[in-house]
Design an enzyme around this catalytic site. Structure first.
Site, PDB file in Angstrom:
ATOM      1  N   PRO A 105       0.831  -1.214   0.000  1.00  0.00           N
ATOM      2  CA  PRO A 105       0.000   0.000   0.000  1.00  0.00           C
ATOM      3  C   PRO A 105       0.859   1.255   0.000  1.00  0.00           C
ATOM      4  O   PRO A 105       2.012   1.257   0.459  1.00  0.00           O
ATOM      5  CB  PRO A 105      -0.795  -0.107   1.305  1.00  0.00           C
ATOM      6  CG  PRO A 105      -0.740  -1.553   1.663  1.00  0.00           C
ATOM      7  CD  PRO A 105       0.588  -2.051   1.173  1.00  0.00           C
ATOM      8  N   CYS A 106       0.300   2.315  -0.532  1.00  0.00           N
ATOM      9  CA  CYS A 106       0.990   3.614  -0.616  1.00  0.00           C
ATOM     10  C   CYS A 106       0.808   4.350   0.702  1.00  0.00           C
ATOM     11  O   CYS A 106      -0.304   4.686   1.086  1.00  0.00           O
ATOM     12  CB  CYS A 106       0.398   4.412  -1.778  1.00  0.00           C
ATOM     13  SG  CYS A 106       1.072   6.060  -1.971  1.00  0.00           S
ATOM     14  N   GLN A 107       1.902   4.582   1.426  1.00  0.00           N
ATOM     15  CA  GLN A 107       1.823   5.287   2.711  1.00  0.00           C
ATOM     16  C   GLN A 107       2.863   6.398   2.777  1.00  0.00           C
ATOM     17  O   GLN A 107       3.939   6.294   2.210  1.00  0.00           O
ATOM     18  CB  GLN A 107       2.082   4.306   3.865  1.00  0.00           C
ATOM     19  CG  GLN A 107       1.006   3.242   4.016  1.00  0.00           C
ATOM     20  CD  GLN A 107       1.454   2.163   4.990  1.00  0.00           C
ATOM     21  OE1 GLN A 107       2.436   1.478   4.774  1.00  0.00           O
ATOM     22  NE2 GLN A 107       0.726   2.035   6.075  1.00  0.00           N
TER      23      GLN A 107
END
Length: 414
Positions: free
Chosen positions: A146-148
């Protein structure tokens, strides 16, 4: 067709026997440049252009690419954030063996075990797992992390600054396993996340742990035999002691549409199997009944537009995915995790309903015999989050080609 000096995009597509989507791409790529109509700015084509194209017996456009390549030895992948197996199926089809898959979602893990009892599914939080036993036992590590956002401490983001994010875990596992190549995939929005700092941080972290990053590319699923306008960022890291270069898969010229997904044809040898699916609430169904194939909210009467869109009606932007009915002769828009999700409708072309589970799976190019476990909403979520299988296969071919070249270079005398 009447012979004339100039042809519209639609007419040119008919003359050449190609889709309008293909002609648009050839125009953008400079392969067959269109002229522009002075007032409307629409694409138009001169008769001479089309005649030249038709007269060429060995035309570059007609020589469809073929990315397929056979592994010269057994190549193994450790997959992280495996989901329901879209990427894993694709890599398997390209000839790569899966040594282990990690996934936290219990329903996705059930799906993986149901379909591939021989796969080693490591269920659980990646942050609690040690992968060091796979060190030098997998040439490839993949993961759709996921993009964090990161904590930006100093000018160059280091591995420790990324602690607490799932990209940190991805990089940690790459360190532990020491593969020749690692592949991360994410949504297109990663490139603009935190004004580009996030992707740069990821690149600097991979550099820190000993991997050079190939120039990042966005791959369009429609270029790889997927009947869906889905785009994914691919992040490729090559271990610094490896001299072989990685090439992204070449795009195909043929674009597949919704009819190719749901009806018997080149992609599938039968019509889509019957299955369960979500339903629209009555108020939404009444609105979507008014939308024609390939139409969206702007096709509604003005008073219904205002009521349906609410405050969004007065904001800028086309919002072309809202109240959208897909047409048979176009690829689907990107599937979401919930088919009846507010303001991201993907309505069936003829029936006023969302796509069923099996229709969803077809649009993502899953095999018909791939079973999804859990509730209907869990199944939609797994499919909507997946990498399209056909895109995964093409990425797999690029990995196989890279590894073939690497091992061939080792056998050559220095």
């Amino acid at each position: 067709m009447v012979i004339k000096d100039y042809y519209s995009l639609t007419e040119a597509a008919e003359v050449l026997g190609k889709s309008k989507e293909t002609l648009r791409r050839w125009d953008n790529d400079g392969k067959l440049k269109a002229l522009r109509e002075p007032i409307s700015n629409y694409r138009i084509y001169k008769k001479e252009q089309l005649n030249l194209f038709l007269d060429m017996s060995t035309n570059d456009f007609e020589n469809e690419v073929d990315n397929a390549v056979v592994p010269n030895k057994e190549y193994r992948v450790l997959e992280l954030f495996a989901g329901a197996g879209g990427l894993a199926i694709g890599l398997e089809k390209s000839g790569i063996k899966c040594v282990a898959l990690n996934e936290i979602d219990k329903y996705a893990c059930q799906t993986l075990r149901e379909n591939r009892p021989n796969w080693n599914v490591l269920e659980g939080d990646i942050r609690t797992l040690d992968f060091s036993k796979y060190r030098n036992k997998a040439e490839i590590v993949t993961g759709g992390f996921p993009c964090q956002a990161f904590s930006y401490a100093g000018k160059k983001l280091g591995l420790q600054d990324a602690r607490g994010t799932l990209f940190y875990e991805f990089a940690r596992v790459v360190q532990e396993v020491n593969p020749l190549i690692c592949i991360g995939e994410n949504v297109k929005g990663l490139l603009s996340h935190e004004k580009g700092k996030t992707i740069q941080g990821m690149i600097s972290i991979l550099d820190e742990i000993g991997y050079n990053v190939v120039p990042v590319q966005v791959l369009k699923a429609i270029d790889y035999k997927v009947p869906q306008k889905r785009e994914r960022v691919i992040l490729v890291g090559i271990r610094k002691d490896v001299e072989s270069s990685f090439s992204y898969p070449k795009p195909y010229t043929k674009i597949y549409n919704l009819s190719d997904a749901l009806k018997k044809g080149e992609l599938y040898n039968c019509d889509v199997p019957k299955s369960e699916g979500s339903k629209y609430p009555e108020h939404k169904k009444k609105v979507l009944k008014l939308i024609p194939p390939k139409g969206y909210w702007r096709n509604l009467p003005l008073d219904i537009q205002k009521e349906y869109m609410g405050k969004s009606f007065y904001l800028g932007g086309g919002k072309t995915g809202i109240a959208r009915r897909i047409g048979w002769d176009e690829p689907s828009l990107t599937l979401t995790c919930s088919p009846a999700q507010k303001q991201t409708e993907r309505c069936h072309p003829e029936e006023t309903r969302p796509f069923t589970v099996r229709e969803y799976a077809r649009i993502q190019t899953f095999p018909d015999d791939w079973k999804f476990m859990g509730s209907i909403s869990q199944q939609y979520k797994q499919i909507g989050n997946a990498v399209p299988c056909n895109l995964g296969k093409e990425i797999g071919y690029s990995i196989v080609n890279f590894l073939n070249e690497y091992y061939l270079s080792l056998s050559k005398p220095k």
